[in-house]
Structure formats: C-alpha cells, structure tokens
Design a protein around this motif. Structure first.
Motif, mmCIF file in Angstrom:
data_model
loop_
_atom_site.group_PDB
_atom_site.id
_atom_site.type_symbol
_atom_site.label_atom_id
_atom_site.label_comp_id
_atom_site.label_asym_id
_atom_site.label_seq_id
_atom_site.Cartn_x
_atom_site.Cartn_y
_atom_site.Cartn_z
ATOM 1 N N PRO A 28 0.838 -1.286 -0.122
ATOM 2 C CA PRO A 28 0.117 -0.049 0.073
ATOM 3 C C PRO A 28 1.012 1.145 -0.008
ATOM 4 C CG PRO A 28 -0.705 -1.549 1.719
ATOM 5 C CD PRO A 28 0.443 -2.174 1.060
ATOM 6 N N ARG A 29 2.019 1.406 0.448
ATOM 7 C CA ARG A 29 3.001 2.416 0.674
ATOM 8 C C ARG A 29 3.851 2.454 -0.773
ATOM 9 N NH1 ARG A 29 3.404 0.633 5.947
ATOM 10 N NH2 ARG A 29 5.454 -0.409 5.411
ATOM 11 N N ASN A 30 3.679 1.662 -1.537
ATOM 12 C CA ASN A 30 4.571 1.681 -2.758
ATOM 13 C C ASN A 30 3.747 2.339 -3.650
ATOM 14 O OD1 ASN A 30 6.490 1.212 -4.875
ATOM 15 N ND2 ASN A 30 6.628 -0.922 -4.659
ATOM 16 N N GLU A 31 3.646 3.797 -3.763
ATOM 17 C CA GLU A 31 2.899 4.715 -4.530
ATOM 18 C C GLU A 31 3.583 4.683 -5.937
ATOM 19 O OE1 GLU A 31 2.426 8.485 -2.679
ATOM 20 O OE2 GLU A 31 1.699 7.537 -0.855
ATOM 21 N N ARG A 32 4.939 4.518 -5.957
ATOM 22 C CA ARG A 32 5.380 4.541 -7.544
ATOM 23 C C ARG A 32 4.839 3.235 -8.298
ATOM 24 N NH1 ARG A 32 11.579 4.554 -7.497
ATOM 25 N NH2 ARG A 32 11.317 6.523 -6.434
ATOM 26 N N ALA A 33 4.844 2.176 -7.644
ATOM 27 C CA ALA A 33 4.401 0.913 -8.582
ATOM 28 C C ALA A 33 2.842 1.091 -8.714
ATOM 29 C CB ALA A 33 4.642 -0.171 -7.503
ATOM 30 N N GLN A 34 1.991 1.831 -7.866
ATOM 31 C CA GLN A 34 0.648 1.787 -7.884
ATOM 32 C C GLN A 34 0.422 2.765 -9.004
ATOM 33 O OE1 GLN A 34 -1.477 2.655 -4.283
ATOM 34 N NE2 GLN A 34 0.130 1.611 -3.031
ATOM 35 N N HIS A 35 1.243 3.881 -9.224
ATOM 36 C CA HIS A 35 1.418 4.805 -10.274
ATOM 37 C C HIS A 35 1.424 4.173 -11.775
ATOM 38 C CE1 HIS A 35 1.139 8.897 -12.392
ATOM 39 N NE2 HIS A 35 2.197 8.306 -12.715
ATOM 40 N N LEU A 36 2.302 3.273 -11.593
ATOM 41 C CA LEU A 36 2.897 2.604 -12.990
ATOM 42 C C LEU A 36 1.611 1.629 -13.257
ATOM 43 C CD1 LEU A 36 4.613 1.148 -15.155
ATOM 44 C CD2 LEU A 36 5.169 -0.458 -13.345
ATOM 45 N N TYR A 37 0.933 0.845 -12.350
ATOM 46 C CA TYR A 37 -0.046 -0.060 -12.669
ATOM 47 C C TYR A 37 -1.403 0.630 -12.911
ATOM 48 C CZ TYR A 37 3.354 -3.363 -10.320
ATOM 49 O OH TYR A 37 4.183 -4.046 -9.945
ATOM 50 N N ALA A 38 -1.651 1.708 -12.324
ATOM 51 C CA ALA A 38 -2.925 2.405 -12.578
ATOM 52 C C ALA A 38 -2.801 2.873 -14.055
ATOM 53 C CB ALA A 38 -3.246 3.570 -11.544
ATOM 54 N N GLY A 39 -1.569 3.497 -14.568
ATOM 55 C CA GLY A 39 -1.413 4.229 -15.624
ATOM 56 C C GLY A 39 -1.265 3.136 -16.653
ATOM 57 N N GLU A 40 -1.189 1.780 -16.509
ATOM 58 C CA GLU A 40 -1.274 1.019 -17.625
ATOM 59 C C GLU A 40 -2.554 0.178 -17.607
ATOM 60 O OE1 GLU A 40 1.083 -0.188 -19.801
ATOM 61 O OE2 GLU A 40 1.895 2.002 -19.241
ATOM 62 N N GLY A 41 -3.694 0.771 -17.038
ATOM 63 C CA GLY A 41 -4.947 0.221 -17.161
ATOM 64 C C GLY A 41 -5.232 -0.665 -16.089
ATOM 65 N N PHE A 42 -4.506 -1.000 -14.783
ATOM 66 C CA PHE A 42 -4.985 -1.884 -14.018
ATOM 67 C C PHE A 42 -5.780 -1.228 -13.080
ATOM 68 C CE2 PHE A 42 -1.259 -3.862 -15.728
ATOM 69 C CZ PHE A 42 -1.378 -5.176 -15.617
ATOM 70 N N GLU A 43 -6.958 -2.092 -12.463
ATOM 71 C CA GLU A 43 -7.715 -1.688 -11.490
ATOM 72 C C GLU A 43 -6.904 -1.872 -10.210
ATOM 73 O OE1 GLU A 43 -12.080 -3.119 -9.728
ATOM 74 O OE2 GLU A 43 -11.662 -3.601 -11.729
ATOM 75 N N LEU A 44 -6.783 -0.898 -9.258
ATOM 76 C CA LEU A 44 -6.313 -0.767 -7.980
ATOM 77 C C LEU A 44 -7.614 -1.353 -7.019
ATOM 78 C CD1 LEU A 44 -3.921 1.771 -8.039
ATOM 79 C CD2 LEU A 44 -3.330 -0.295 -8.899
ATOM 80 N N GLU A 45 -7.292 -2.366 -6.081
ATOM 81 C CA GLU A 45 -8.448 -2.749 -5.256
ATOM 82 C C GLU A 45 -7.711 -3.018 -4.004
ATOM 83 O OE1 GLU A 45 -10.746 -6.012 -6.490
ATOM 84 O OE2 GLU A 45 -10.218 -5.553 -8.388
ATOM 85 N N SER A 46 -8.579 -2.406 -2.902
ATOM 86 C CA SER A 46 -7.912 -2.861 -1.567
ATOM 87 C C SER A 46 -8.451 -4.198 -1.171
ATOM 88 C CB SER A 46 -9.176 -2.148 -0.508
ATOM 89 O OG SER A 46 -8.812 -0.741 -0.680
ATOM 90 N N LEU A 47 -7.602 -5.027 -0.510
ATOM 91 C CA LEU A 47 -7.661 -6.492 -0.275
ATOM 92 C C LEU A 47 -7.311 -6.688 0.941
ATOM 93 C CD1 LEU A 47 -4.812 -8.141 -0.940
ATOM 94 C CD2 LEU A 47 -5.659 -7.554 -3.338
ATOM 95 N N VAL A 48 -7.555 -7.739 1.592
ATOM 96 C CA VAL A 48 -6.710 -8.565 2.780
ATOM 97 C C VAL A 48 -5.803 -9.639 2.229
ATOM 98 C CG1 VAL A 48 -6.971 -9.435 4.954
ATOM 99 C CG2 VAL A 48 -8.521 -7.608 4.332
ATOM 100 N N TRP A 49 -4.550 -9.465 2.455
ATOM 101 C CA TRP A 49 -3.736 -10.684 1.913
ATOM 102 C C TRP A 49 -3.798 -11.708 3.044
ATOM 103 C CZ3 TRP A 49 -1.511 -11.852 -2.494
ATOM 104 C CH2 TRP A 49 -0.561 -12.661 -2.380
ATOM 105 N N VAL A 50 -3.833 -12.935 2.661
ATOM 106 C CA VAL A 50 -4.078 -13.940 3.751
ATOM 107 C C VAL A 50 -2.854 -14.832 3.076
ATOM 108 C CG1 VAL A 50 -5.323 -15.698 4.655
ATOM 109 C CG2 VAL A 50 -6.414 -13.633 3.971
ATOM 110 N N ASP A 51 -2.089 -15.513 4.078
ATOM 111 C CA ASP A 51 -1.055 -16.421 3.744
ATOM 112 C C ASP A 51 -0.497 -17.221 4.979
ATOM 113 O OD1 ASP A 51 0.870 -14.434 5.011
ATOM 114 O OD2 ASP A 51 1.816 -14.249 3.214
ATOM 115 N N LYS A 52 0.292 -18.226 4.772
ATOM 116 C CA LYS A 52 0.797 -19.190 5.820
ATOM 117 C C LYS A 52 1.891 -19.908 5.162
ATOM 118 C CE LYS A 52 -0.788 -22.529 9.287
ATOM 119 N NZ LYS A 52 -1.687 -23.315 9.733
ATOM 120 N N TYR A 53 3.041 -19.826 6.033
ATOM 121 C CA TYR A 53 3.848 -20.683 5.633
ATOM 122 C C TYR A 53 3.710 -22.068 6.078
ATOM 123 C CZ TYR A 53 6.879 -16.593 4.158
ATOM 124 O OH TYR A 53 7.394 -15.545 3.467
ATOM 125 N N LEU A 54 3.887 -22.842 5.159
ATOM 126 C CA LEU A 54 3.875 -24.201 5.654
ATOM 127 C C LEU A 54 4.908 -25.250 5.954
ATOM 128 C CD1 LEU A 54 1.258 -25.153 2.983
ATOM 129 C CD2 LEU A 54 0.447 -24.444 5.233
#
Length: 152
Positions: A126-152
């Motif tokens: 969420p703090r990587n604004e440079r990457a978000q700007h790149l993706y938005a500029g290329e037509g990607f939809e930016l969404e809020s989400l909850v990342w869920v993971d677990k090391y096995l």
C-alpha cells in the motif's frame, strides 16, 4: 536507453545470472526479506525446473541485467481459465525513470495473452505509490484487499 527483454522458462540458461541474482535479492530485500545468495540461487533454480509454470523476464542493457519480472501461470475459476500471477517486478536504481518498468509489464502482458491467459493479477504494498502509479497508468484496477497467507 536501449533495453532488450528476454523471457526464460524450463531449465533455461540465463545470461548474466549473477546480475539476475542481485536483482532478485534487491527486490526481496525491498519487500522485507533478507535472502542469502544461496536462497536466491535455489529459488530461481526451482522456478526454472521443467515442470514449473513460472516465467522470468529479464531486461538487459548491453548484456547486463538491469530489470526483471517474475510470474506464474495459474488456473482460476473466477478468471475463466489460466491467468498470470505477477509475483515480482523490479528495476535496478540506475535504470529507473526510462520506462523500463512499463516495458517489462507490457512484455509480461503480451506473453500472457500469447499463452492464452485471460487475466493478469498481482499485489503491491500500500505504501509503494510508485508501483501503484505505474499499474494504474497501464490500465490496472487498484483494489483494497486483505492478503492472507501462511508458511507451511
């Protein structure tokens, strides 16, 4: 600046592998990991094994690796088939601000379409604004989400 982007899969011999290892290490460090050289070499070897659906794009400038993207082809019910999950996209500091991130992203999209993928997805901090700007500029939809993971 002139860049050449090449894709690699399945036991590929990757030119300037030391440079690629350094890029991967820098990217992983940027996102909060502390990999060793052996960690990076091991994960790249695993990604390039014959049965893997992973793909690595490397941007070269005069035979030197200066940027990379890494993804996996996955199958999803919501995407209607195969899609590309872009795990990483990273450009060395000295090669930034020349459109290389956009070129890597464009090449990954072109490759995915050519391989029959219907969708491309990724996450960024969420703090990587440079990457978000790149993706938005290329037509990607930016969404809020909850990342869920677990090391096995």
């Amino acid at each position: 600046m002139d860049f050449q982007i090449r894709s690699f899969q399945h036991n590929a011999v990757i030119p300037d592998i030391e440079g690629v290892h350094n890029l991967v290490k820098q990217q992983l460090t940027f996102i909060g990991y502390t990999p060793t050289y052996q960690d990076v070499a091991s994960v790249l070897a695993n990604a390039m094994k014959e049965e893997s659906r992973a793909v690595l794009w490397v941007a070269y400038q005069q035979e030197r690796a200066v940027g990379m993207a890494f993804g996996n082809v996955c199958c999803g019910l919501e995407s209607g088939g195969d899609y590309l999950w872009l795990n990483e996209l990273y450009v060395a500091e000295e090669a930034r601000f020349h459109g290389l991130g956009t070129k890597l992203l464009t090449e990954a999209q072109r490759w995915a379409k050519e391989m029959g993928c219907t969708y491309l997805a990724m996450v960024t901090h969420p703090r990587n604004e440079r990457a978000q700007h790149l993706y938005a500029g290329e037509g990607f939809e930016l969404e809020s989400l909850v990342w869920v993971d677990k090391y096995l």
